[in-house]
Design an enzyme around this catalytic site. Sequence first.
Site, PDB file in Angstrom:
ATOM      1  N   ALA A   1       0.874  -1.049   0.050  1.00 34.06           N
ATOM      2  CA  ALA A   1      -0.048  -0.024   0.072  1.00 34.06           C
ATOM      3  C   ALA A   1       0.854   1.168   0.095  1.00 34.06           C
ATOM      4  O   ALA A   1       1.687   1.157   0.577  1.00 34.06           O
ATOM      5  CB  ALA A   1      -0.824  -0.074   1.150  1.00 34.06           C
ATOM      6  N   GLY A   2       0.424   2.280  -0.764  1.00 35.59           N
ATOM      7  CA  GLY A   2       1.181   3.498  -0.806  1.00 35.59           C
ATOM      8  C   GLY A   2       0.392   4.893  -0.605  1.00 35.59           C
ATOM      9  O   GLY A   2      -0.767   4.575  -0.128  1.00 35.59           O
ATOM     10  N   GLY A   3       0.744   5.896  -0.899  1.00 34.67           N
ATOM     11  CA  GLY A   3       0.247   7.135  -0.819  1.00 34.67           C
ATOM     12  C   GLY A   3      -0.950   7.080  -1.809  1.00 34.67           C
ATOM     13  O   GLY A   3      -1.996   7.998  -1.800  1.00 34.67           O
ATOM     14  N   MET A   4      -1.010   6.411  -3.023  1.00 33.93           N
ATOM     15  CA  MET A   4      -1.823   6.536  -4.167  1.00 33.93           C
ATOM     16  C   MET A   4      -2.903   5.546  -3.988  1.00 33.93           C
ATOM     17  O   MET A   4      -3.981   5.669  -4.208  1.00 33.93           O
ATOM     18  CB  MET A   4      -1.250   6.186  -5.385  1.00 33.93           C
ATOM     19  CG  MET A   4      -2.173   6.259  -6.518  1.00 33.93           C
ATOM     20  SD  MET A   4      -0.966   5.987  -8.090  1.00 33.93           S
ATOM     21  CE  MET A   4      -2.262   6.062  -9.167  1.00 33.93           C
ATOM     22  N   GLY A   5      -2.708   4.266  -3.283  1.00 33.39           N
ATOM     23  CA  GLY A   5      -3.629   3.117  -2.997  1.00 33.39           C
ATOM     24  C   GLY A   5      -3.189   2.000  -2.643  1.00 33.39           C
ATOM     25  O   GLY A   5      -2.006   1.943  -2.034  1.00 33.39           O
TER      26      GLY A   5
ATOM     27  N   VAL B   1      -1.895  -1.898  -3.788  1.00 27.48           N
ATOM     28  CA  VAL B   1      -1.616  -3.000  -4.646  1.00 27.48           C
ATOM     29  C   VAL B   1      -2.076  -4.389  -4.409  1.00 27.48           C
ATOM     30  O   VAL B   1      -1.648  -4.778  -3.262  1.00 27.48           O
ATOM     31  CB  VAL B   1      -0.226  -2.909  -5.159  1.00 27.48           C
ATOM     32  CG1 VAL B   1       0.309  -3.868  -6.178  1.00 27.48           C
ATOM     33  CG2 VAL B   1       0.231  -1.365  -5.105  1.00 27.48           C
TER      34      VAL B   1
ATOM     35  N   LYS C   1      -3.592  -2.073  -9.072  1.00 28.01           N
ATOM     36  CA  LYS C   1      -3.599  -1.063  -8.006  1.00 28.01           C
ATOM     37  C   LYS C   1      -4.853  -0.308  -8.149  1.00 28.01           C
ATOM     38  O   LYS C   1      -5.415   0.138  -9.018  1.00 28.01           O
ATOM     39  CB  LYS C   1      -2.641   0.124  -8.457  1.00 28.01           C
ATOM     40  CG  LYS C   1      -2.376   1.258  -7.240  1.00 28.01           C
ATOM     41  CD  LYS C   1      -1.171   1.989  -7.682  1.00 28.01           C
ATOM     42  CE  LYS C   1       0.081   1.693  -7.406  1.00 28.01           C
ATOM     43  NZ  LYS C   1       0.118   1.272  -5.992  1.00 28.01           N
TER      44      LYS C   1
ATOM     45  N   ASP D   1       9.372   9.134  -9.782  1.00 29.33           N
ATOM     46  CA  ASP D   1       9.653   8.669  -8.279  1.00 29.33           C
ATOM     47  C   ASP D   1      10.662   7.246  -8.456  1.00 29.33           C
ATOM     48  O   ASP D   1      10.093   6.189  -7.800  1.00 29.33           O
ATOM     49  CB  ASP D   1       8.165   8.329  -7.752  1.00 29.33           C
ATOM     50  CG  ASP D   1       8.345   7.815  -6.527  1.00 29.33           C
ATOM     51  OD1 ASP D   1       9.194   8.400  -5.727  1.00 29.33           O
ATOM     52  OD2 ASP D   1       7.247   7.400  -5.865  1.00 29.33           O
TER      53      ASP D   1
END
Length: 440
Positions: free
Chosen positions: A25-29, A31, A45, A139
Amino acid sequence: MAMMRLRREDPRVVGSFRLHRRLGAGGMGVVYLGSDRRGQRVALKVIRPDLAEDQEFRSRFAREVSAARRIRGGCTARLVAADLEADRPWFATQYVPGPSLHDKVIEEGPLPAAEVASIGAALSEGLVAVHEAGVVHRDLKPSNILLSPKGPRIIDFGIAWATGASTLTHVGTAVGSPGFLAPEQVRGAAVTPATDVFSLGATLAYAAMADSPFGHGSSEVMLYRVVHEEPHLLDVHDALAPLVRACLAKDPEERPSTLQLSMRLKEIAAREAQGLHERRPPAQRGEQELDRPTGRMEGPYTEQSTRRAAGGSAPASRTAGRRPASSRLVPPRTGGSRSRTGQGGSRPGQQSHGQKGTNGRQASRPGVRTTSAGRNGKKRGPANPRLLRQRLVVFVVVTLLVALGIAAAQGCQGPARGLGDTPSQTHDGAAAHPTRAVGG
């Protein structure tokens, strides 16, 4: 890549894909690991709900997905499917088995120079295709590089763009990961392919040192160091340090292009790979390389080497197979005498003067070259026939000269005794002294 079970709030089906595990999981959503009806595995994602309500985010995300479709090359995770109109937009890319570069370094520590250069060359070549498609990753970092059995793969295209969609409107907000983003990203300037080159340089430094070139600290501290301080590359391999330092130049114009970087890293990878199997220096080579004889000496040497390989002869020395300084033709001790070395003969490489073998003969033989044949007491091979002929001629000449000398000496002594007999004796045996006869 670590997998986790699905949580209660996680969906089970997205589009035509069934979800099996959480990949991260990350800042965008979030996975997920999913698969389609044919069993093809994908990394899917799903965008966070708050970002899904941002129209600016949706438009920028759509442009990034469209650009990702144009990327061709084997160094990226291929985009399989996407739905930009869903309540929560999502996209699916080819699943890449293997750990991330970040996880590999955490587990194994700093990587060898050859491996770092090889990974960097593949990533540089992949960035060439990315930039030709009009995309800047923005990134690039160790956690976004997966090490598959077929080589490294770049993932998470568009995340930096998407993550900044709701924050780029705020002044002073940087897009990317502190310590791996370029100074122009911190300043809010336009990004270019050189931006990814800076991030790749920081990533290679991390792989070589198992640490960020700008140290650790809060986001503000890291961003300040990226803009104002030089990177710490003391632990980077000497072969890589100059190129990594060039990638981390503050001015984008001073950084190498991705094509130049790819070619240079390939050269370093090839050279460093050869260095792992470099040839031994002369002082460390074996006797077979240093002292291998040629010509007539090659036969006995090969025989010795075979016996040593079988483990039945004396240990090798630095003079094995080399003609010793003392191995010369032995002068004849007795005319025509022959000798052979028995079990108690002389040591290899030495003359055996006055010694006798088991057959009672003299241990030295004219015209025999003494070589280091080992301890088995075999008879030495004959010397050069030309030398034997020369010795025979010398022997004949010396013999003739001695005979002539003796004959000359005998000829001189014979006439002297004949002249002395006439005046010294008379027919009756008395001494013939004229002065005495007259006086009588």
